[in-house]
Design an enzyme around this catalytic site. Structure first.
Site, mmCIF file in Angstrom:
data_model
loop_
_atom_site.group_PDB
_atom_site.id
_atom_site.type_symbol
_atom_site.label_atom_id
_atom_site.label_comp_id
_atom_site.label_asym_id
_atom_site.label_seq_id
_atom_site.Cartn_x
_atom_site.Cartn_y
_atom_site.Cartn_z
ATOM 1 N N SER A 111 6.908 16.331 -17.141
ATOM 2 C CA SER A 111 7.146 16.992 -15.733
ATOM 3 C C SER A 111 6.933 15.648 -14.660
ATOM 4 O O SER A 111 7.622 14.712 -14.782
ATOM 5 C CB SER A 111 6.052 17.930 -15.411
ATOM 6 N N GLU A 211 15.789 18.008 -17.249
ATOM 7 C CA GLU A 211 14.987 19.159 -17.603
ATOM 8 C C GLU A 211 14.498 19.529 -16.061
ATOM 9 O O GLU A 211 14.117 18.630 -15.313
ATOM 10 C CB GLU A 211 13.975 19.537 -18.758
ATOM 11 N N HIS A 281 9.783 22.626 -19.603
ATOM 12 C CA HIS A 281 8.667 23.571 -19.051
ATOM 13 C C HIS A 281 8.945 24.564 -19.998
ATOM 14 O O HIS A 281 9.488 25.837 -19.464
ATOM 15 C CB HIS A 281 8.667 23.838 -17.652
#
Length: 313
Positions: A111, A211, A281
């Protein structure tokens, strides 16, 4: 590229936080989760909620100091990002890349940690690992697939064709073909934010993984357009698309779908493109070795990790 030595039972793992603060009630469960993996957790000051600085785990200098100190300490075997959130790219100018390059160690997270992955690969030549994090996922029990793949990343067994969770849908071929290159990328928001900076993502001859979470579809369109306009899809060898969690249209009655956005902005570069890799995620999730050589077979929906050329550090 340097593939760091894998961790081992009893290894001392520094826990650092380059981004948002760890909730008070999650620190001890996160430490227990790391112990359950057979590691000895060593939390640094940025892990403690009392040191938070607004929406950050600590001020920029403290967060950067923790990372520099963890790599410099010879008693530390690896460095685990305890959580993501926001703020990692703020500390990029404060990191000691010469020190990190001279003391290569296992480093993981995902992330917001994408900013550090990219910097460590491009400035330090270090293979790093896109994995779940102790206070985000595995502070409480998660599925066996996710933990099994995490263990493979931690302990040096993340090679071969990556598996899919039982019952998972097959990946979707958006553009066929095969390509081999170093795996790079991570969170789209962070990669778009890197453009025009000294830490800009270099996709040349690489397999680019993307992503994201919580972005409206027009925002995904905007960030992919930035990457396209910067030549990142033309330069890369292939693209792997992971999970797009809660990435929904602002106005459902007038939107492009994610599939349409991918086909309009990525596919025209003429590279192999595979969508639907269970990574990001999402749970269950794969772990990925960023900076390692992989082969993307978009025709058959496969991503294969090649064994590193030797361990450093």
């Amino acid at each position: 590229m340097i593939t760091p030595k894998p961790l081992f039972p009893g290894a001392r793992a520094a826990l650092v936080c380059a981004s948002s603060a760890v909730p008070e009630d999650r620190l001890e469960p996160a430490l227990e989760a790391v112990r359950a993996l057979g590691l000895e957790p060593v939390p640094y000051p940025s892990c403690y909620f009392a040191n938070r600085h607004g929406y950050l785990a600590a001020d920029d200098r403290q967060r950067a100091h923790d990372i520099n100190a963890a790599f410099a300490d010879p008693s530390i075997d690896g460095v685990l990002s305890i959580r993501g959130g926001y703020g990692a790219h703020r500390i990029l100018p404060l990191l000691n890349y010469d020190l990190i390059r001279a003391n290569p160690k296992y480093f993981s997270g995902y992330s917001d940690v994408t900013a550090l992955h990219t910097a460590f690969q491009q400035r330090c030549g270090l293979v790093t690992y896109h994995t779940p994090m102790p206070s985000t996922e595995y502070y409480e029990p998660v599925d066996p697939f996710t933990m099994g793949e995490l263990r493979r990343a931690l302990f040096g067994a993340l090679t071969g064709t990556l598996p899919l969770p039982e019952g998972a849908h097959h990946c979707e071929t958006l553009s066929g073909g095969c390509a081999t290159g170093r795996l790079c990328g991570g969170n789209l928001s962070l990669l778009a934010a890197s453009l025009g900076t000294p830490w800009e993502i270099d996709t040349t001859n690489k397999i680019l993984f993307l992503e994201d979470i919580g972005e409206k579809t027009y925002r995904i369109d905007s960030m992919l357009t930035q990457l396209r306009n910067a030549g990142k899809f033309d330069a890369c060898a292939g693209v792997v698309l992971g999970a797009w969690t809660d990435c929904v249209p602002e106005y459902p009655e007038k939107t492009l779908t994610l599939a349409e956005i991918f086909r309009e902005l990525i596919v025209p570069a003429g590279k192999p493109v595979l969508a639907g890799l269970p990574c990001g995620h999402v749970l269950p999730t794969l772990s990925l070795p960023l900076g390692e050589t992989v082969t993307l077979d978009a025709d058959h929906g496969l991503l294969t990790v090649h064994k590193g050329g030797g361990f450093g550090g």
